[in-house]
Design a protein around this motif. Structure first.
Motif, short mmCIF file in Angstrom:
data_model
loop_
_atom_site.label_atom_id
_atom_site.label_comp_id
_atom_site.label_asym_id
_atom_site.label_seq_id
_atom_site.Cartn_x
_atom_site.Cartn_y
_atom_site.Cartn_z
N ALA A 123 -9.71 -0.47 -7.90
CA ALA A 123 -8.11 -0.57 -7.95
C ALA A 123 -7.68 -1.45 -9.07
O ALA A 123 -6.64 -1.59 -9.20
CB ALA A 123 -7.96 -1.38 -6.52
N GLN A 165 -7.66 -0.67 -2.83
CA GLN A 165 -7.48 -2.01 -2.49
C GLN A 165 -7.55 -2.23 -1.11
O GLN A 165 -8.02 -3.23 -0.31
CB GLN A 165 -5.98 -2.38 -2.98
CG GLN A 165 -5.56 -3.89 -2.97
CD GLN A 165 -4.20 -4.03 -3.53
OE1 GLN A 165 -3.44 -3.45 -3.26
NE2 GLN A 165 -4.31 -4.94 -4.39
N SER A 202 -4.11 1.74 -4.42
CA SER A 202 -3.72 1.30 -3.05
C SER A 202 -4.75 1.47 -2.15
O SER A 202 -5.10 0.47 -1.35
CB SER A 202 -2.24 1.47 -2.68
OG SER A 202 -2.25 2.86 -2.34
N GLU A 235 -1.50 7.18 -5.61
CA GLU A 235 -1.79 6.33 -4.35
C GLU A 235 -3.22 5.74 -4.29
O GLU A 235 -3.70 4.96 -3.58
CB GLU A 235 -1.67 7.25 -2.98
CG GLU A 235 -0.17 7.67 -2.69
CD GLU A 235 -0.21 8.47 -1.59
OE1 GLU A 235 -1.09 8.47 -0.58
OE2 GLU A 235 0.76 9.04 -1.39
N ASP A 261 -7.91 -4.77 -9.18
CA ASP A 261 -7.53 -5.78 -8.49
C ASP A 261 -8.53 -6.71 -8.78
O ASP A 261 -9.16 -7.00 -8.10
CB ASP A 261 -7.11 -5.42 -7.12
CG ASP A 261 -6.51 -6.74 -6.49
OD1 ASP A 261 -6.52 -7.94 -7.12
OD2 ASP A 261 -5.88 -6.68 -5.28
#
Length: 201
Positions: free
Chosen positions: A43, A21, A18, A15, A45
């Motif tokens: 993350a 993020q 996320s 987790e 991202d």
């Protein structure tokens, strides 16, 4: 806090991305852009991290956080930077800050050559960002013909783009106007310079 982070890694490691993020989005929405970029990078991202850093680059530089902004660029893997023209442009800005003009010019040429890969919703802002970096490079080199050329190019970008799109970053719009004004002073377009400098300020 450290013990909680360790416990989270032990019990719910899947987790963590996320959560980073979500934190990145929250920090970005509340004006904490450095923290937002760091969480997006944590993350992995990369697109989110690149968009946030690119959108707020000039805000960081103008608020005295240039060193932090440059450090954030270093938080992207080189392969990721090479695939993202906005990050390539920021790497050019880092080189420009170091006084590495030839490196900055090479990076800006690469970023400009890959313009088509920038999404349509971000392209106008990206073109203005490139124009500002090229104009700063020309000014640093005291290259008046290049200053005049880049000023005309930047003026065209700001006039043809959707102003609401450009004003997503007020600092970017202001810096574009001020850079144009400086260039126009250097090239004796004084009436235009006065208008652009007043608007930028």
């Amino acid at each position: 806090f450290r013990s909680l982070a360790l416990e989270l890694r032990r019990t719910a490691a899947g987790e963590i991305p996320s959560l980073h993020q979500a934190a990145a989005h929250w920090f970005n929405e509340h004006g904490y852009h450095v923290e937002a970029v760091r969480h997006a990078q944590a993350a992995e991202d990369w697109n989110l991290a690149a968009a946030i850093l690119s959108d707020h680059w000039f805000r960081l530089e103008l608020s005295g956080q240039a060193a932090t902004a440059h450090e954030l660029v270093g938080g992207f893997p080189p392969a990721i930077i090479g695939r993202n023209p906005e990050l390539v442009a920021l790497r050019a800005a880092v080189a420009l800050g170091r006084g590495s003009f030839e490196e900055a010019e090479r990076e800006l040429a690469i970023a400009r050559g890959d313009l088509a890969s920038v999404s349509a919703t971000r392209r106008a802002r990206f073109q203005v960002m490139l124009g500002i970096h090229r104009l700063v490079l020309a000014r640093r080199r005291a290259d008046l013909p290049a200053v005049a050329e880049e000023a005309e190019r930047l003026l065209g970008a700001t006039e043809s783009a959707d102003l609401e799109d450009l004003r997503l970053s007020e600092e970017r719009h202001a810096l574009a106007l001020i850079s144009l004004g400086i260039a126009e002073v250097w090239t004796a377009r004084l009436s235009d310079a006065e208008w652009h400098l007043d608007e930028g300020i």
